[in-house]
Design an enzyme around this catalytic site. Structure first.
Site, mmCIF file in Angstrom:
data_model
loop_
_atom_site.group_PDB
_atom_site.id
_atom_site.type_symbol
_atom_site.label_atom_id
_atom_site.label_comp_id
_atom_site.label_asym_id
_atom_site.label_seq_id
_atom_site.Cartn_x
_atom_site.Cartn_y
_atom_site.Cartn_z
ATOM 1 N N TYR A 125 2.847 -13.564 214.831
ATOM 2 C CA TYR A 125 4.089 -13.157 215.476
ATOM 3 C C TYR A 125 3.902 -13.072 216.991
ATOM 4 O O TYR A 125 4.833 -13.384 217.756
ATOM 5 C CB TYR A 125 4.561 -11.811 214.908
ATOM 6 N N GLU A 225 1.854 -14.586 200.957
ATOM 7 C CA GLU A 225 2.383 -13.370 200.331
ATOM 8 C C GLU A 225 2.695 -13.590 198.859
ATOM 9 O O GLU A 225 2.608 -12.656 198.051
ATOM 10 C CB GLU A 225 3.635 -12.879 201.069
#
Length: 363
Positions: A125, A225
């Site tokens: 990010y 994930e």
């Protein structure tokens, strides 16, 4: 010179280390994994390894600059919030399970890899921000995420569970492996629920051919994930199945089930409030709220499924049953439309293998 322990303990050893009479740590033998899934997940994780530096994010500058300021702020806040959650998961989530009662050496090895990838996610990010935002806006984004009271309340919930009997009243009465299961269930709620929900703004824009390279990073994270939620959910199910043979634990597991149901419902309520609040910063994003809430419910139910029982999310009602097809189509983690072989690697990038040339190749 190292002491030869085959000749007994060195002089004074017992006084210095009165408890350690040998080691309780055995060498992990990957030729004999505890369960086949452990080796499968290890192979999957290592083959999926990636770094954000491989994604050409500068290609998104044009579409980013065309977004209104409010939409930019919504996207930035969602990613800064994810950074904070990933930091929590890297520092406390998977690590709290590593040496917990009932965790096998092979599971511990996979959880170590998961810990490292959560740190990569948090790093990614910052790569997005350094490409799209000036320094002052980056500082503002992290400050806003760190001051988000609703997000902090969610993080308090996770920390309470991860720290186990230090704080949580339920955890204080749980035996070792059952407490481990509670931590695993909590981890799945972050991996399969809140993380995915935070991806919505980028996925929505990618469906409109905006921020497509940023979306490639999101898909790489989603690919990880998906493995994390499935695997840690499997650890929870294994511990539950092993405890099922003991009648004395029936009441405890009933309490664990109630904890999971209540947690999914509570996290949904807090995240719903967050979405309604910060999506309203933009007239464009305000229109996304109904579908974003559907996506929120969808991910809550996915967390329940990864824990082996969709009823864990039964209190979410119809939320999650009507997610737009546009968003569902963005959940594919094999989207390579943004890259050729030479310019950069996207979510479908595969490292080439080398094979020796033989005489038969020239026939």
């Amino acid at each position: 010179m190292l002491h030869d322990f085959t000749q007994g303990l060195p002089e004074g050893f017992e006084e210095i280390y009165p408890i350690r009479r040998g080691s309780t740590v055995a060498a992990v033998d990957w030729n004999k994994p505890t369960r086949p899934i452990d080796l499968d997940v290890w192979s999957k994780q290592t083959s999926n390894f990636w770094l954000p530096e491989k994604i050409p994010l500068s290609n998104d500058l044009k579409s980013w600059n065309l977004l209104d300021e409010g939409t930019q702020r919504v996207v930035t806040h969602s990613l800064a919030s994810l950074t904070r959650l990933d930091t929590l998961q890297a520092e406390f989530g998977a690590p709290c399970l590593l040496s917990s009662p009932g965790i096998t050496p092979h599971e511990s090895a996979n959880l170590s890899f998961i810990t490292g990838m959560e740190a990569v996610h948090a790093r990614s990010y910052s790569s997005i921000f350094s490409t799209l935002l000036p320094s002052d806006k980056i500082d503002e984004a992290f400050k806003l995420a760190n001051m988000d009271g609703l997000l902090s309340s969610e993080m308090d919930y996770f920390l309470t569970a991860y720290q186990g009997s230090q704080i949580d009243p339920l955890a204080d009465s749980l035996p070792g492996p059952t407490l481990t299961a509670m931590k695993a269930a909590t981890s799945v709620m972050l991996e399969s629920f809140l993380f995915y929900t935070g991806f919505y703004p980028v996925l929505k824009l990618a469906a409109e051919a905006k921020l497509t390279n940023t979306a490639d990073i999101i898909r790489l994270i989603m690919r990880d994930e998906a493995v994390h939620g499935f695997y840690i959910g499997g650890i929870f199910e294994r511990l539950r199945e092993e405890a099922a043979e003991d009648d004395e634990t029936a009441d405890i597991w009933s309490r664990i089930a109630s904890y999971v149901e209540d947690s999914i419902e509570s996290l949904f309520a807090v995240e719903k409030q967050r979405i309604e609040e910060y999506y309203s910063w933009s007239d464009v994003c305000k229109d996304w709220i109904p579908d974003a809430l559907q996506f929120l419910g969808y991910n809550g139910k996915m967390a329940g499924s990864n824990l082996g029982d969709s009823d864990y999310a039964k209190n979410l009602g119809d939320y999650g049953d009507n997610v737009s097809a546009v968003i569902l189509s963005q959940l594919s983690t094999v989207s390579d439309e943004n890259h050729d072989y030479f310019s950069g690697s996207g979510s479908a990038y595969v490292i080439g293998t080398v094979e020796s040339v033989t005489d038969d190749d020239w026939d």
